[in-house]
Design a protein around this motif. Structure first.
Motif, short mmCIF file in Angstrom:
data_model
loop_
_atom_site.label_atom_id
_atom_site.label_comp_id
_atom_site.label_asym_id
_atom_site.label_seq_id
_atom_site.Cartn_x
_atom_site.Cartn_y
_atom_site.Cartn_z
N VAL A 295 54.27 79.15 9.00
CA VAL A 295 54.72 77.82 8.74
C VAL A 295 54.22 77.15 7.32
O VAL A 295 54.93 76.57 6.76
N ARG A 296 52.89 77.71 7.08
CA ARG A 296 52.40 77.22 5.80
C ARG A 296 53.21 77.78 4.48
O ARG A 296 53.66 77.20 3.53
N ASN A 297 53.76 78.85 4.59
CA ASN A 297 54.20 79.83 3.52
C ASN A 297 55.82 79.19 3.43
O ASN A 297 56.53 79.16 2.36
N THR A 298 56.42 78.88 4.64
CA THR A 298 57.72 78.24 4.51
C THR A 298 57.56 76.99 3.92
O THR A 298 58.37 76.47 2.96
N ALA A 299 56.66 76.14 4.21
CA ALA A 299 56.47 74.97 3.58
C ALA A 299 56.10 75.10 2.09
O ALA A 299 56.63 74.29 1.03
N LEU A 300 55.45 75.99 1.47
CA LEU A 300 54.89 76.47 0.37
C LEU A 300 56.30 77.01 -0.65
O LEU A 300 56.48 76.21 -1.76
N PHE A 301 57.06 77.89 0.02
CA PHE A 301 58.40 78.00 -0.86
C PHE A 301 59.19 77.09 -0.84
O PHE A 301 60.25 77.11 -1.55
N THR A 302 59.30 76.38 0.28
CA THR A 302 60.35 74.96 0.25
C THR A 302 59.82 74.04 -0.74
O THR A 302 60.73 73.58 -1.85
N ALA A 303 58.64 73.87 -0.97
CA ALA A 303 58.22 72.96 -2.16
C ALA A 303 58.28 73.62 -3.60
O ALA A 303 58.58 72.97 -4.46
N GLU A 304 58.23 75.04 -3.58
CA GLU A 304 58.54 75.60 -4.83
C GLU A 304 60.18 75.36 -5.13
O GLU A 304 60.54 75.20 -6.37
N LEU A 305 60.91 75.90 -4.17
CA LEU A 305 62.32 75.44 -4.48
C LEU A 305 62.77 74.19 -4.72
O LEU A 305 63.50 73.88 -5.71
N ALA A 306 62.16 73.19 -4.22
CA ALA A 306 62.29 71.66 -4.56
C ALA A 306 62.22 71.35 -6.23
O ALA A 306 62.63 70.76 -6.86
N GLY A 307 60.79 71.98 -6.46
CA GLY A 307 60.24 72.07 -7.84
C GLY A 307 61.24 72.55 -8.94
O GLY A 307 61.52 71.99 -9.90
N ASP A 308 61.63 73.63 -8.42
CA ASP A 308 62.42 74.64 -9.19
C ASP A 308 64.00 73.87 -9.45
O ASP A 308 64.38 73.74 -10.56
N LEU A 309 64.39 73.30 -8.31
CA LEU A 309 65.72 72.64 -8.51
C LEU A 309 65.60 71.36 -9.21
O LEU A 309 66.57 70.98 -10.22
#
Length: 499
Positions: A428-442
């Motif tokens: 769950v933590r890594n899903t949150a991490l990479f979702t936050a990464e995706l949001a920042g990159d977008l």
């Protein structure tokens, strides 16, 4: 009737050494006592402890020493009791200093006389520890006890400071993995058998204690995967201190000693990662260096590679990319002795992360290519147990971070999107991490509405994940989206992120 801050009939506090100010009275704590005597207040503290299943041997002397400022920060048992007694308050509200300040290196240097023999060594990067020989280091167990023993700070404060140590010792000596899981808050509850038996001064660690350390490492990793670091760090640190105390007491057999050293080293890395993910970079550095020292003493190449791997990651996040590259290269040298292609692949990714921070696009691409080639060789029996998180999702997520550091946000977003799609549900933590990464990159790439949508999804996941690092990523995304706050979806995300 009101009493003086301390009603102890014993001797007063020792005068401060020449050139140092004495303790500062804790007036906030004194106000909480009100018109009760110190003895009455101590009785109230003991009653509150019983209400939550704690045991503290609080008396008027302890209350007086807190109010006099001799105890700058309570141990963990007292902390839980005080926060139960005064809901909504923090330790700072109660007049205590932060634990990291009281127990940190700066506090220790201030507390001891300075002479040629105590002069601190010049600070250097974490990877430089590899040049030291085992003989030049203190035993990691004793070094750690010197650095982070969970006591209040007055040198005569032995009455209360060992309470948690005794609990830990009983857990290791009599309870094994079940008791350690209970101490972490992971088991069905503390068993009387695990906690009641007093520790034996002549006891030595054996198979049960080695198993307890190994199980604690597994449990900490499972909790981190599900919930993140912030809520776990302090308690995991207490388990680490218990592991090193067991080593310091002695081990029965060489085979057990090897397991205990490996387990304690992995535990130090796990606690270091919790510190890293919760923004405590200096503490993370200390734990990783401790694990590296343990690996050198036990000639454990897998532990050494793991310590360098996390050190490289920390250096990158701390803005020291050159150090990240050198630590990753040192880790790859150690990993060559392990024979795990997946471990070498992760270390190549750490090198790529450092090179991206240096703006070295060619070097980053070369390291990424190496990582992908090594990863494609597949898993093997030589892969360390801790690498269970390292799959295609992690490979894509770390690549995304590299492209983002190089300013190629469209490419980074594509990798981050793949990382989210490939992530296994229990991480769950890594899903949150990479979702936050995706949001920042977008957001950086100008896709503001989709960035806001992904940011909102990350916030949904953060309901059960506590990671200062991920929160910081989402705050950066919010700052990037501020110019577009009139867009309804962006406005909704910004409102949630500001809470």
């Amino acid at each position: 009737m009101a009493s003086s801050p301390s009603t102890s009939s014993g001797p007063g506090p020792l005068p401060p050494p020449a050139g140092r100010a004495g303790p500062r009275p804790n007036t906030a704590f004194r106000k909480l006592r009100g018109h009760r005597s110190a003895g009455e207040f101590a009785a109230a503290i003991r009653r509150a402890a019983r209400e939550i299943g704690e045991h503290v041997s609080c008396d008027a002397r302890y209350v007086g020493r807190v109010e006099a400022g001799e105890i700058r920060c309570p141990n963990y048992a007292y902390e839980r009791v005080f926060l139960h007694m005064f809901p909504g308050c923090t330790l700072a509200d109660l007049g205590f200093a932060p634990r990291e300040v009281v127990r940190g290196r700066a506090a220790r240097r201030e507390a001891r006389p300075t002479g040629p023999q105590d002069r601190p060594a010049a600070a250097g990067p974490a990877w430089a520890d590899a040049t030291e020989t085992p003989a030049s280091r203190p035993h990691p167990a004793r070094a750690h006890l010197t650095e982070t023993h969970p006591t209040e700070t007055h040198p005569t404060d032995t009455h209360d400071s060992d309470e948690e140590s005794d609990v830990l010792r009983r857990a290791f000596m009599t309870g094994g993995p079940t008791a350690m899981a209970a101490f972490l808050g992971l088991g069905p509850g503390r068993t009387e058998e695990a906690w009641a038996a007093p520790p034996s001064a002549s006891a030595r660690a054996g198979e049960s204690e080695a198993g307890a350390v190994e199980e604690a490492v597994r449990q900490i990793r499972v909790l981190d995967d599900q919930h993140g670091a912030d809520a776990l760090y302090q308690r995991a640190g207490a388990v680490l201190r218990g592991a090193y105390r067991m080593l310091d007491m002695g081990v029965r057999r060489r085979s057990v000693a090897d397991r205990m050293h490996a387990g304690a080293g992995e535990l130090a890395i796990s606690v270091g990662w919790l510190a890293h993910d919760s923004g405590r970079f200096a503490e993370a550095h200390s734990h990783y260096a401790e694990a590296l020292a343990t690996s050198r003493l036990s000639d454990d190449a897998a532990l050494e590679a793991h310590a360098f791997c996390n050190t490289a990651f920390l250096a990158r996040d701390a803005g020291r990319p050159r150090e990240a590259v050198r630590a990753a290269q040192a880790g790859q040298s150690a990993a060559a002795r392990v024979g795990s292609a997946r471990l070498s692949a992760l270390l190549a990714l750490r090198e790529a992360g450092g090179r991206s921070g240096l703006g070295d696009r060619a070097g980053c691409q070369e390291a990424l290519g190496r990582a992908q080639t090594l990863f494609a060789r597949g898993p093997s029996d030589a892969d360390p147990e801790w690498m269970s998180f390292f799959g295609e999702a992690e490979l894509a997520g770390l690549e995304a971070q590299c492209w983002a550091a190089l300013g190629e946000f469209g490419r980074a977003a594509a990798c981050a999107r793949r990382a989210v799609a490939l992530q296994r549900p229990h991480f769950v933590r890594n899903t949150a991490l990479f979702t936050a990464e995706l949001a920042g990159d977008l957001a950086a790439d100008g896709a503001v509405e989709e960035a806001a949508a992904q940011g909102a999804r990350a916030l949904d996941l953060m309901a059960t994940v506590h990671s200062s690092r991920i929160h910081a990523m989402l705050r950066r995304t919010a700052r990037r989206l501020l110019p577009f706050r009139r867009e309804p979806r962006v406005a909704a995300f910004l409102a949630r992120a500001a809470r």
